[in-house]
Design a protein around this motif. Structure first.
Motif, PDB file in Angstrom:
ATOM      1  N   SER A  86       0.827  -1.217   0.000  1.00  0.00           N
ATOM      2  CA  SER A  86       0.000   0.000   0.000  1.00  0.00           C
ATOM      3  C   SER A  86       0.853   1.255   0.000  1.00  0.00           C
ATOM      4  O   SER A  86       0.354   2.347  -0.265  1.00  0.00           O
ATOM      5  CB  SER A  86      -0.916   0.016   1.223  1.00  0.00           C
ATOM      6  N   TRP A 124      -6.174  -0.036  11.664  1.00  0.00           N
ATOM      7  CA  TRP A 124      -7.242  -0.997  11.922  1.00  0.00           C
ATOM      8  C   TRP A 124      -7.867  -0.742  13.292  1.00  0.00           C
ATOM      9  O   TRP A 124      -7.165  -0.535  14.274  1.00  0.00           O
ATOM     10  CB  TRP A 124      -6.705  -2.427  11.916  1.00  0.00           C
ATOM     11  N   ARG A 143     -13.431   5.856   6.971  1.00  0.00           N
ATOM     12  CA  ARG A 143     -13.576   4.401   6.793  1.00  0.00           C
ATOM     13  C   ARG A 143     -13.266   4.046   5.342  1.00  0.00           C
ATOM     14  O   ARG A 143     -13.890   4.583   4.427  1.00  0.00           O
ATOM     15  CB  ARG A 143     -14.998   3.956   7.139  1.00  0.00           C
ATOM     16  N   VAL A 144     -12.326   3.119   5.130  1.00  0.00           N
ATOM     17  CA  VAL A 144     -11.974   2.738   3.764  1.00  0.00           C
ATOM     18  C   VAL A 144     -12.137   1.244   3.508  1.00  0.00           C
ATOM     19  O   VAL A 144     -12.080   0.807   2.358  1.00  0.00           O
ATOM     20  CB  VAL A 144     -10.523   3.168   3.428  1.00  0.00           C
ATOM     21  N   ARG A 145     -12.336   0.466   4.557  1.00  0.00           N
ATOM     22  CA  ARG A 145     -12.483  -0.969   4.371  1.00  0.00           C
ATOM     23  C   ARG A 145     -13.202  -1.563   5.582  1.00  0.00           C
ATOM     24  O   ARG A 145     -13.019  -1.100   6.710  1.00  0.00           O
ATOM     25  CB  ARG A 145     -11.105  -1.631   4.212  1.00  0.00           C
ATOM     26  N   GLU A 146     -14.026  -2.584   5.337  1.00  0.00           N
ATOM     27  CA  GLU A 146     -14.750  -3.256   6.413  1.00  0.00           C
ATOM     28  C   GLU A 146     -14.528  -4.757   6.292  1.00  0.00           C
ATOM     29  O   GLU A 146     -14.727  -5.343   5.237  1.00  0.00           O
ATOM     30  CB  GLU A 146     -16.241  -2.938   6.335  1.00  0.00           C
ATOM     31  N   LEU A 147     -14.083  -5.335   7.378  1.00  0.00           N
ATOM     32  CA  LEU A 147     -13.819  -6.768   7.431  1.00  0.00           C
ATOM     33  C   LEU A 147     -14.819  -7.402   8.384  1.00  0.00           C
ATOM     34  O   LEU A 147     -14.814  -7.118   9.590  1.00  0.00           O
ATOM     35  CB  LEU A 147     -12.387  -7.011   7.925  1.00  0.00           C
ATOM     36  N   HIS A 192      -5.233  -9.629  -2.692  1.00  0.00           N
ATOM     37  CA  HIS A 192      -5.400  -9.409  -1.255  1.00  0.00           C
ATOM     38  C   HIS A 192      -4.043  -9.019  -0.673  1.00  0.00           C
ATOM     39  O   HIS A 192      -3.156  -9.859  -0.534  1.00  0.00           O
ATOM     40  CB  HIS A 192      -5.919 -10.686  -0.588  1.00  0.00           C
ATOM     41  N   ASP A 288     -13.831 -10.053   3.856  1.00  0.00           N
ATOM     42  CA  ASP A 288     -14.091  -8.692   3.414  1.00  0.00           C
ATOM     43  C   ASP A 288     -15.575  -8.510   3.128  1.00  0.00           C
ATOM     44  O   ASP A 288     -16.197  -9.344   2.463  1.00  0.00           O
ATOM     45  CB  ASP A 288     -13.281  -8.386   2.157  1.00  0.00           C
ATOM     46  N   GLU A 290     -16.974  -6.639   1.103  1.00  0.00           N
ATOM     47  CA  GLU A 290     -17.255  -6.498  -0.323  1.00  0.00           C
ATOM     48  C   GLU A 290     -17.200  -7.822  -1.078  1.00  0.00           C
ATOM     49  O   GLU A 290     -17.597  -7.877  -2.246  1.00  0.00           O
ATOM     50  CB  GLU A 290     -16.265  -5.511  -0.949  1.00  0.00           C
TER      51      GLU A 290
END
Length: 318
Positions: A86, A124, A143-147, A192, A288, A290
């Motif tokens: 990243s 996180w 918020r950029v990602r939800e697990l 991933h 994830d 998504e």
């Protein structure tokens, strides 16, 4: 809950690998926090990095101690890892339950801000907590990602799906399967960032953990003896308020050329039944939000949404 007056703490900075005594302290703090919150506050990859002699200046650890002299207690930790994929620093923060609401988390974050541009980090929050939302907002992160953290309760086994003709299944052999698994893992998780970039050192560190058991690490091969899918399970020891240990669908992967053969469902089912045979009372997994296909599969196997881990980062540019 309003934040109590800040307590004065001493903060120690370490670059790279931690001494074993410091790593043991952090692991103990993480265990206490997990028992309180129901979520592990530090990822496996973070714990691996803290104990790796190759970490160098790519890992920054700030440890907060409360108290005087020999009575000082580790009250909080923030870890930042320079992620080459990243190209950002990935941060995790945990405060001991006995020292919360005294501003320790904020002090650690501010201290880290002397080293890094906090508006550009990824961080996180393990559990969608109000305190984490406030800290993230205070440095301009969104918020950029939800697990999803999903859980299957009970001890009812699942009907297993036979593998297609020509495919075979066995468990992992230490000293034999490492290279093949790393290759299959990289193919399976090419999109991933965390999982797909695991190295031999990362794998070796996990195999040296107390929870590792090759009898719960299932591998599927094609008729040419090529590894095409796997399910690595994990067992978490029971805490004081649990009568049984908890199992985990740790990693399920299928290489691209074997997609569509039903291997994801077949190996997931095999692993869950193995965990139940070991006496777990429930099984958890991370996926994830998504990944709609995976979420649908896990729901069909009896998993329901339990909680979520949230990644905060710079607001995406449209």
């Amino acid at each position: 809950m309003n934040e109590l007056p800040q307590k004065t703490v001493s903060i120690q900075k370490v670059l790279g690998e931690l001494e074993q005594s410091s790593l043991a302290e952090i692991r103990e703090l993480a265990t206490v926090a997990a028992a309180q919150d129901g979520n592990p506050p530090l990822s496996d990859q973070t714990l691996v990095a803290l104990g790796s002699e190759d970490s160098g200046e790519n890992v920054i650890t700030l440890q907060a101690y409360s108290g005087e002299g020999t009575d000082a207690q580790l009250s909080g930790v923030i870890v930042a890892i320079d992620d080459p994929i990243s190209q950002r620093w990935v941060v995790e923060l945990v405060v001991h339950p006995d020292f919360r609401n005294h501003g320790i988390g904020r002090q650690l974050l501010e201290k880290l801000g002397e080293q890094l541009d906090l508006s550009q980090i990824l961080t996180w929050a393990h559990g969608d907590h109000e305190a984490a939302r406030k800290l993230a907002a205070s440095v301009g992160l969104a918020r950029v990602r939800e697990l999803y953290r999903m859980r299957r309760e009970g001890t009812d086994s699942l009907e297993e799906t036979p593998l297609q003709r020509g495919l075979s299944l066995r468990t992992f052999r230490v000293g034999e399967d490492e290279a093949a698994w790393l290759e299959a893992n990289a193919k399976s998780f090419a999109d991933h960032p965390e999982q797909g970039s695991l190295t031999y050192a990362d794998l070796d560190a996990r195999m040296n953990e107390n929870w590792f058991d090759p009898s719960g690490f299932f591998l599927a091969f094609d008729q040419d003896h090529q590894l095409i899918a796997f399910h690595w399970t994990k067992i978490h020891q029971a805490t004081a308020d649990q009568s049984r240990p908890m199992g985990e669908v740790y990693v399920v992967g299928v290489v691209p050329e074997a997609q569509g053969l039903g291997l994801g469902r077949a190996l997931t089912t095999v692993g869950i039944n193995y965990l139940l045979e070991q006496g777990v009372g429930s099984v958890l997994l991370y996926v994830d939000a998504e990944n709609e296909a995976a979420v649908k599969l896990y729901r069909s196997l009896g998993f329901t949404l339990w909680s979520a881990d949230i990644m905060y980062g710079p607001e995406p540019i449209n």
